[in-house]
Every structure is written in C-alpha cells, then in structure tokens.
Design an enzyme around this catalytic site. Structure first.
Site, PDB file in Angstrom:
ATOM      1  NE  ARG A 228      -3.088   0.211   3.158  1.00 24.95           N
ATOM      2  CZ  ARG A 228      -2.473   0.589   4.288  1.00 24.95           C
ATOM      3  NH1 ARG A 228      -1.952   1.783   4.372  1.00 24.95           N
ATOM      4  NH2 ARG A 228      -2.403  -0.219   5.319  1.00 24.95           N
TER       5      ARG A 228
ATOM      6  CE1 TYR B 181     -13.368  13.190 -16.786  1.00 17.84           C
ATOM      7  CE2 TYR B 181     -12.886  13.388 -14.458  1.00 17.84           C
ATOM      8  CZ  TYR B 181     -13.336  12.650 -15.537  1.00 17.84           C
ATOM      9  OH  TYR B 181     -13.760  11.377 -15.330  1.00 17.84           O
TER      10      TYR B 181
ATOM     11  CG  ASP C  38      -6.558  17.093 -15.595  1.00 12.43           C
ATOM     12  OD1 ASP C  38      -5.866  16.378 -16.352  1.00 12.43           O
ATOM     13  OD2 ASP C  38      -7.732  16.818 -15.290  1.00 12.43           O
TER      14      ASP C  38
ATOM     15  CE  LYS D 155      -9.903   9.045 -19.063  1.00 11.38           C
ATOM     16  NZ  LYS D 155     -10.205  10.352 -18.483  1.00 11.38           N
TER      17      LYS D 155
HETATM   18  C1  LIG Z   1     -10.503  10.814 -17.225  1.00 11.62           C
HETATM   19  C2  LIG Z   1     -10.055  12.114 -16.694  1.00 11.62           C
HETATM   20  C3  LIG Z   1      -9.848  12.304 -15.327  1.00 11.62           C
HETATM   21  C4  LIG Z   1     -10.146  11.226 -14.295  1.00 11.62           C
HETATM   22  O1  LIG Z   1      -9.353  10.106 -14.464  1.00 11.62           O
HETATM   23  P1  LIG Z   1      -9.840   8.599 -14.137  1.00 11.62           P
HETATM   24  O2  LIG Z   1      -8.672   7.782 -14.524  1.00 11.62           O
HETATM   25  O3  LIG Z   1     -11.062   8.344 -14.946  1.00 11.62           O
HETATM   26  O4  LIG Z   1     -10.150   8.563 -12.678  1.00 11.62           O
HETATM   27  C5  LIG Z   1      -9.384  13.551 -14.908  1.00 11.62           C
HETATM   28  N1  LIG Z   1      -9.153  14.550 -15.787  1.00 11.62           N
HETATM   29  C6  LIG Z   1      -9.347  14.403 -17.100  1.00 11.62           C
HETATM   30  C7  LIG Z   1      -9.071  15.536 -18.017  1.00 11.62           C
HETATM   31  C8  LIG Z   1      -9.809  13.188 -17.609  1.00 11.62           C
HETATM   32  O5  LIG Z   1     -10.025  13.049 -18.921  1.00 11.62           O
END
Ligand SMILES: *Cc1c(COP(=O)(O)O)cnc(C)c1O
Length: 378
Positions: free
Chosen positions: A51, A103, A176, A201
């Site tokens: 963890r 997001y 982000d 992604k």
């Molecule tokens: C998908 C996404 C997230 C969240 O990520 P997860 O892996 O789905 O928890 C945050 N920011 C953006 C821009 C995203 O496309």
C-alpha cells in the site's frame, strides 16, 4: 531520481533504458508481493508493504518523473484517486480556483469537498483572458487547478500566465495535463508546481487500465503529505496495472503524433460542414485559443475535438448512434476513436452544450474516420 540526456521519444521507447540486473530482461518484472522482508540487520531493503509502494510502480514513477522533468512522481489506482489525494493537502478555509468548464468528475468532487470540508472554491470562465487572474486576486488562494485545454470545449488556458498569477498570490499551480501529455505540453517547464494525469487515457493508451499520476517540480512538505496521504487513503496503483501503464507509455509519442495528425485532418475536413454549427479544436486558426495553444503545445494540438451539431440534443445523440467506426463510449486517449454525447454522460447538472459531441481520435486510417462521420451526419 536519475536524469536523462536523451529525447523523450527514446526515453519512452526504452522505458528509461531498463535492463533487469538479475536476468537481463528488457521488460521490467511484475512484483505482486504485498510484503517485503527485512535484512539481517532488520533493515528494510527499499520496500515494506504494497500500500506504500511496489517495485513495478516505482519503475513507472521513475520514467514518469523523467518524462515530466519532475523531481518525483506517484501513481494512483485511478485519475480521481490522484485528484482526491492531492486535494487532501488543502486545508479547511483555503481557497481553490478552477475553471467553470473542466473535467466534470474533478469538478463534481471539488464541489462536494468544498461543502463537506469547508473549502472555498471559485470557478472562473476560461473563455475570458483575465478571469483567472481576477479570481486569484479577489481572495487569498491556496491552489489554482487548471486544464491547458478544458474538457470538453477545448478552450485554452495559458499555463505560463496561470503560473505567474498563482505564484504572485502565493498559490500552488496544479495542471491536469491528461489531454496534453508531456510529448506536447511540458507543464512543469511552463511553471506548474504539480502536474496531474489520468493515466487511463493517453499515457496507457489502450483503454485497458485505470491509473492516475501526480508529478512534482520539487519534493517539498506538500509532496511528502501527498505521498503519506496515498498510503493512508490506499489509492496506490497495483503492480499489474503499473506494468500495463509502463508498457503503454513506450508508444505514447508515436500514438499521440498519429492521433493529433488524424484530429487535425478531421477538424479541417468538417470545419465548414453544413450539418455543424462549429468544430471546437485548438489546432484550427479559427479557434479562440489557437495562438496560445501553438505557443504551449510543441508536439501538435492533440486529438480531442468537439462537434456542435446544427440541431438539438436528440439530433446530436442520433449522430452518435449512427457511426460505424467511432465507438459510442466515454473516455479518451485510447488507440480506437470514440464519440460521446457529453451532456448525457455528465448528467442533469451538466453545463455542456446539448448539441455537443466529444470525439477522441484514435490511430485508425483517417480517410475511413472522415467517411464514417460523413455518413453519420448525412
Ligand atoms: C478521465 C479524466 C480524469 C479522471 O481520471 P480517471 O482515470 O477516470 O479517474 C481527470 N481529468 C481528465 C481531463 C480526464 O479526462
């Protein structure tokens, strides 16, 4: 953390030039062990309990830190596990400034957190140039959270300007960069303190692993708090998922280049289409954020775009049900092209235009993708 003198492309391809010292394997092993033995002096040998961290996760974190030009990186069980762990470091009464369109999962989470933990959250309009600076100056701000290209309208936020505004106010800038990975936008070089990715992604790139990433300019008190919070909240990425993430990252630069080229061709083809009100893509000269995007995105304008259908929500949804190649599914950044009616996916509180279809462009043949959208719009 080792530095690299080589290009990002070479770094990624060779996963940081990994060769297993015990076997010569060119692919890192997966260590599923949850616990690690102490040595003859009862000292730990680098790991203790899964963890906290595991060797496979540590390997991908080292490559991520090199990729971002970061002092350190941490991987999480999902993007949102990274987001929520990061915001654990914001104290009651402190203010977060974030774009109004962003997001939706992170925005949703921020709104809930604000209520329960007594955080102040100010949302600003990313389409307005001075709005971020005004929001930061209006009240004492602890954290500015931005997306360089906001999801799903792809309005562009100037990262360098955001960094200046945040730092002038004594705030931390967190970016982000999920849709603008380091092969095109170097968030830390542009002045961010923390860069975040949903590794689900582009980094992993094959729609088969859920992961999150935080990387830091400096290992400071906040970072130690984030590391500690990951252990205590339990959001660490498992060994197999860590392995999949690293395996995906080896082709990030090749996938992203092809995806961005495909997206540009699609955006240009449909820019003046009679069935569309607009194509939202920062690569188009007509896009309000084009100049800023050109300055901060060195490796192309990315592969996310949105179509505003000439019509209502039903017309838009109909298009998303008629495609044969574009898969009508949420998420983004995988090798396969996806299309989604974003307002449906975000739910009743969505502020996304009802006629907006979000497209994640993959690596298929672009003429076939264009033909597919043409027949779906016809
Ligand atoms: C998908 C996404 C997230 C969240 O990520 P997860 O892996 O789905 O928890 C945050 N920011 C953006 C821009 C995203 O496309």
């Amino acid at each position: 953390m080792s530095k690299t003198d080589n290009s990002l492309e070479t770094l990624l391809t060779q996963a940081g030039h990994f060769i297993d010292p015990q076997t010569g394997a060119v692919v890192p092993p997966i260590h599923p062990s949850t616990t690690y033995a102490r040595d003859g002096r009862y000292e730990l040998q680098g790991f203790e309990y899964s963890r906290d961290a595991n060797p496979t996760g540590r390997r991908v974190e080292e490559v991520l830190a090199m990729l971002e030009g970061a002092e350190d990186a941490l991987v999480f069980g999902s993007g949102l596990a990274g987001v929520s762990t990061f915001f654990e470091t914001v104290r009651t009464g402190e203010r977060v400034v974030a774009p109004r369109v962003m997001y939706h999962g992170a925005a949703d989470w921020l709104r809930r957190l604000a209520e329960r933990r007594g955080l102040e959250v100010t949302f600003f309009d990313a389409t307005e140039r001075a709005a971020l600076e005004r929001a930061v100056q209006a009240n004492e701000t602890a954290v500015v959270w931005i997306e360089p290209s906001v999801n799903p309208t792809w309005d562009v936020i100037d990262v360098r300007a955001a960094s200046k505004a945040a730092h002038a106010a004594g705030a931390v800038l967190a970016v982000d960069a999920t849709v603008t990975p380091a092969v095109t936008l170097r968030a830390l070089d542009l002045g961010a303190d923390i860069v975040f990715h949903s590794g689900t992604k582009y980094l992993a790139g094959h729609s088969d692993v859920t992961a999150g990433v935080l990387a830091t300019r400096a290992v400071d008190a906040r970072w130690e708090e984030i590391r500690h919070a990951r252990t205590l909240m339990g959001g660490v990425l498992g060994p197999f998922e860590s392995w999949l993430l690293l395996r995906g990252m080896r082709t990030l630069h090749v996938r992203y280049e092809r995806q961005a080229a495909n997206a540009m061709a699609i955006a240009r083809h449909f820019e003046h289409h009679p069935r569309l009100e607009a194509v939202l893509y920062p690569g188009l000269e007509s896009h309000s954020g084009h100049e800023t995007a050109a300055r901060q995105m060195e490796g192309g304008f990315g592969a996310m775009l949105s179509l505003l259908i000439a019509g209502n929500a039903e017309d838009a949804k109909r298009v998303a049900t008629r495609t044969r190649l574009f898969v009508p599914a949420t998420s983004l950044g995988g090798v396969e092209s996806l299309i989604e009616h974003r307002a449906t996916v975000e739910g009743p509180n969505s502020i996304v235009p009802a006629n907006l279809l979000r497209i994640s462009v993959g690596i298929e043949r672009v003429d076939e993708l264009i033909a597919d959208l043409e027949q779906a719009l016809a």
